[in-house]
Design an enzyme around this catalytic site. Sequence first.
Site, PDB file in Angstrom:
ATOM      1  N   LYS A  14      12.832 -14.714  20.443  1.00  0.00           N
ATOM      2  CA  LYS A  14      13.370 -14.247  21.781  1.00  0.00           C
ATOM      3  C   LYS A  14      12.085 -13.981  22.693  1.00  0.00           C
ATOM      4  O   LYS A  14      12.339 -14.281  23.927  1.00  0.00           O
ATOM      5  CB  LYS A  14      14.181 -12.810  21.403  1.00  0.00           C
ATOM      6  CG  LYS A  14      15.419 -13.095  20.677  1.00  0.00           C
ATOM      7  CD  LYS A  14      16.162 -11.765  20.605  1.00  0.00           C
ATOM      8  CE  LYS A  14      15.603 -10.463  19.687  1.00  0.00           C
ATOM      9  NZ  LYS A  14      15.093 -10.989  18.326  1.00  0.00           N
ATOM     10  N   ARG A  89      21.963  -4.062  20.675  1.00  0.00           N
ATOM     11  CA  ARG A  89      21.866  -4.387  19.247  1.00  0.00           C
ATOM     12  C   ARG A  89      23.070  -3.566  18.553  1.00  0.00           C
ATOM     13  O   ARG A  89      23.091  -3.753  17.478  1.00  0.00           O
ATOM     14  CB  ARG A  89      20.567  -3.953  18.833  1.00  0.00           C
ATOM     15  CG  ARG A  89      19.622  -4.871  18.579  1.00  0.00           C
ATOM     16  CD  ARG A  89      18.395  -4.028  18.316  1.00  0.00           C
ATOM     17  NE  ARG A  89      17.134  -4.667  17.369  1.00  0.00           N
ATOM     18  CZ  ARG A  89      16.229  -5.120  17.739  1.00  0.00           C
ATOM     19  NH1 ARG A  89      15.936  -5.130  19.098  1.00  0.00           N
ATOM     20  NH2 ARG A  89      15.134  -5.732  16.989  1.00  0.00           N
ATOM     21  N   ARG A 128       3.560 -13.941  11.589  1.00  0.00           N
ATOM     22  CA  ARG A 128       3.346 -13.052  12.699  1.00  0.00           C
ATOM     23  C   ARG A 128       2.669 -11.872  12.326  1.00  0.00           C
ATOM     24  O   ARG A 128       1.849 -11.261  12.956  1.00  0.00           O
ATOM     25  CB  ARG A 128       4.631 -12.792  13.293  1.00  0.00           C
ATOM     26  CG  ARG A 128       4.308 -12.263  14.724  1.00  0.00           C
ATOM     27  CD  ARG A 128       5.601 -12.004  15.701  1.00  0.00           C
ATOM     28  NE  ARG A 128       6.505 -10.810  15.199  1.00  0.00           N
ATOM     29  CZ  ARG A 128       8.004 -10.650  15.782  1.00  0.00           C
ATOM     30  NH1 ARG A 128       8.211 -11.274  16.339  1.00  0.00           N
ATOM     31  NH2 ARG A 128       8.503  -9.695  15.324  1.00  0.00           N
ATOM     32  N   ARG A 134       1.668  -5.426  13.870  1.00  0.00           N
ATOM     33  CA  ARG A 134       3.050  -4.629  13.700  1.00  0.00           C
ATOM     34  C   ARG A 134       3.428  -4.098  12.465  1.00  0.00           C
ATOM     35  O   ARG A 134       3.535  -4.839  11.401  1.00  0.00           O
ATOM     36  CB  ARG A 134       4.148  -5.337  14.372  1.00  0.00           C
ATOM     37  CG  ARG A 134       4.156  -5.439  15.710  1.00  0.00           C
ATOM     38  CD  ARG A 134       5.298  -6.311  16.149  1.00  0.00           C
ATOM     39  NE  ARG A 134       6.560  -5.845  15.863  1.00  0.00           N
ATOM     40  CZ  ARG A 134       8.031  -6.186  16.357  1.00  0.00           C
ATOM     41  NH1 ARG A 134       7.789  -7.316  17.410  1.00  0.00           N
ATOM     42  NH2 ARG A 134       8.868  -5.869  15.884  1.00  0.00           N
ATOM     43  N   ARG A 146      14.947  -5.262   8.157  1.00  0.00           N
ATOM     44  CA  ARG A 146      15.383  -5.541   9.529  1.00  0.00           C
ATOM     45  C   ARG A 146      16.322  -6.722   9.580  1.00  0.00           C
ATOM     46  O   ARG A 146      17.379  -6.567  10.503  1.00  0.00           O
ATOM     47  CB  ARG A 146      14.049  -6.118  10.414  1.00  0.00           C
ATOM     48  CG  ARG A 146      13.299  -4.887  10.833  1.00  0.00           C
ATOM     49  CD  ARG A 146      11.801  -5.325  10.964  1.00  0.00           C
ATOM     50  NE  ARG A 146      11.571  -5.974  12.114  1.00  0.00           N
ATOM     51  CZ  ARG A 146      10.829  -6.988  12.407  1.00  0.00           C
ATOM     52  NH1 ARG A 146       9.744  -7.032  11.595  1.00  0.00           N
ATOM     53  NH2 ARG A 146      10.780  -7.358  13.686  1.00  0.00           N
TER      54      ARG A 146
HETATM   55  P1  AMP Z   1      11.891  -5.737  18.425  1.00  0.00           P
HETATM   56  O1  AMP Z   1      10.582  -5.904  18.867  1.00  0.00           O
HETATM   57  O2  AMP Z   1      13.030  -6.184  19.244  1.00  0.00           O
HETATM   58  O3  AMP Z   1      12.092  -6.613  16.842  1.00  0.00           O
HETATM   59  O4  AMP Z   1      12.255  -4.305  17.988  1.00  0.00           O
HETATM   60  C1  AMP Z   1      11.291  -3.455  17.160  1.00  0.00           C
HETATM   61  C2  AMP Z   1      12.027  -2.357  16.758  1.00  0.00           C
HETATM   62  O5  AMP Z   1      12.071  -1.436  17.905  1.00  0.00           O
HETATM   63  C3  AMP Z   1      13.444  -2.507  16.081  1.00  0.00           C
HETATM   64  O6  AMP Z   1      13.342  -2.587  14.679  1.00  0.00           O
HETATM   65  C4  AMP Z   1      14.169  -0.994  16.295  1.00  0.00           C
HETATM   66  O7  AMP Z   1      13.341  -0.241  15.374  1.00  0.00           O
HETATM   67  C5  AMP Z   1      13.682  -0.784  17.806  1.00  0.00           C
HETATM   68  N1  AMP Z   1      14.545  -1.396  18.812  1.00  0.00           N
HETATM   69  C6  AMP Z   1      14.173  -2.189  19.672  1.00  0.00           C
HETATM   70  N2  AMP Z   1      15.312  -2.573  20.240  1.00  0.00           N
HETATM   71  C7  AMP Z   1      16.282  -1.722  19.824  1.00  0.00           C
HETATM   72  C8  AMP Z   1      17.704  -1.520  20.194  1.00  0.00           C
HETATM   73  N3  AMP Z   1      18.161  -2.211  21.269  1.00  0.00           N
HETATM   74  N4  AMP Z   1      18.396  -0.593  19.530  1.00  0.00           N
HETATM   75  C9  AMP Z   1      17.805  -0.038  18.499  1.00  0.00           C
HETATM   76  N5  AMP Z   1      16.361  -0.051  18.109  1.00  0.00           N
HETATM   77  C10 AMP Z   1      15.837  -0.853  18.773  1.00  0.00           C
END
Ligand code: AMP
Length: 191
Positions: A14, A89, A128, A134, A146
């Site tokens: 993404k 989400r 990654r 991260r 996740r």
């Molecule tokens: P990402 O970079 O999109 O993989 O997001 C990393 C982490 O941020 C996720 O595992 C969640 O803990 C939190 N997070 C990001 N976007 C959301 C969302 N829309 N709703 C809830 N938690 C989020």
Amino acid sequence: MLNLVLFGPPGAGKGTQSENLIKKYKLTHISTGDLFRKHLGEGTELGKTAQKFMDEGNLVPDEIVIGMVDEKIHSTPGTNGFIFDGFPRTIAQANALDELMAKNNTQINTMLALEVSEEELMKRLLNRGKTSGRVDDQNEAKIKNRINVYNNETTPVANYYKQQGKLNSIKGVGSIEEIFNRLANTVDTKL
Ligand code: AMP
């Protein structure tokens, strides 16, 4: 305005594809994951609250995420449109996004869902993790959580957009360029 939701599991590409879509369609990128990481880096209260959820790969509570997106939308008036990456989400977030769009006299035009097998996701995220720094990319158990959270809490969002006739499934394997062409061809049919 052109407002897109880029949907898919962690590791689907993404972030990479958002960068290309932003350039082509001159959109504002709203990645909730990136916004949280920025808060974390700056040591804000919001960042501290989000961190414990993020480190375990769990979702940050809806009201926190929605408030942060609302603020970001308001801080970018006059944009051509938004690309939402990693948001919504949950169904509650999807409903809130529709309301936020309506309040701004606009709407989500289309949703692009990147499809990648779990085996491939695990491979990409472990890879990654070697360079991303991260915490949530660092071990198989966290990545597995996740993916489970995505399967249990986030996949219903695809159905939400399907019911609105906005869901487009896109094969998320191949070269970055191939995948981008699939995405852009789909967006072009919606313009
Ligand atoms: P990402 O970079 O999109 O993989 O997001 C990393 C982490 O941020 C996720 O595992 C969640 O803990 C939190 N997070 C990001 N976007 C959301 C969302 N829309 N709703 C809830 N938690 C989020």
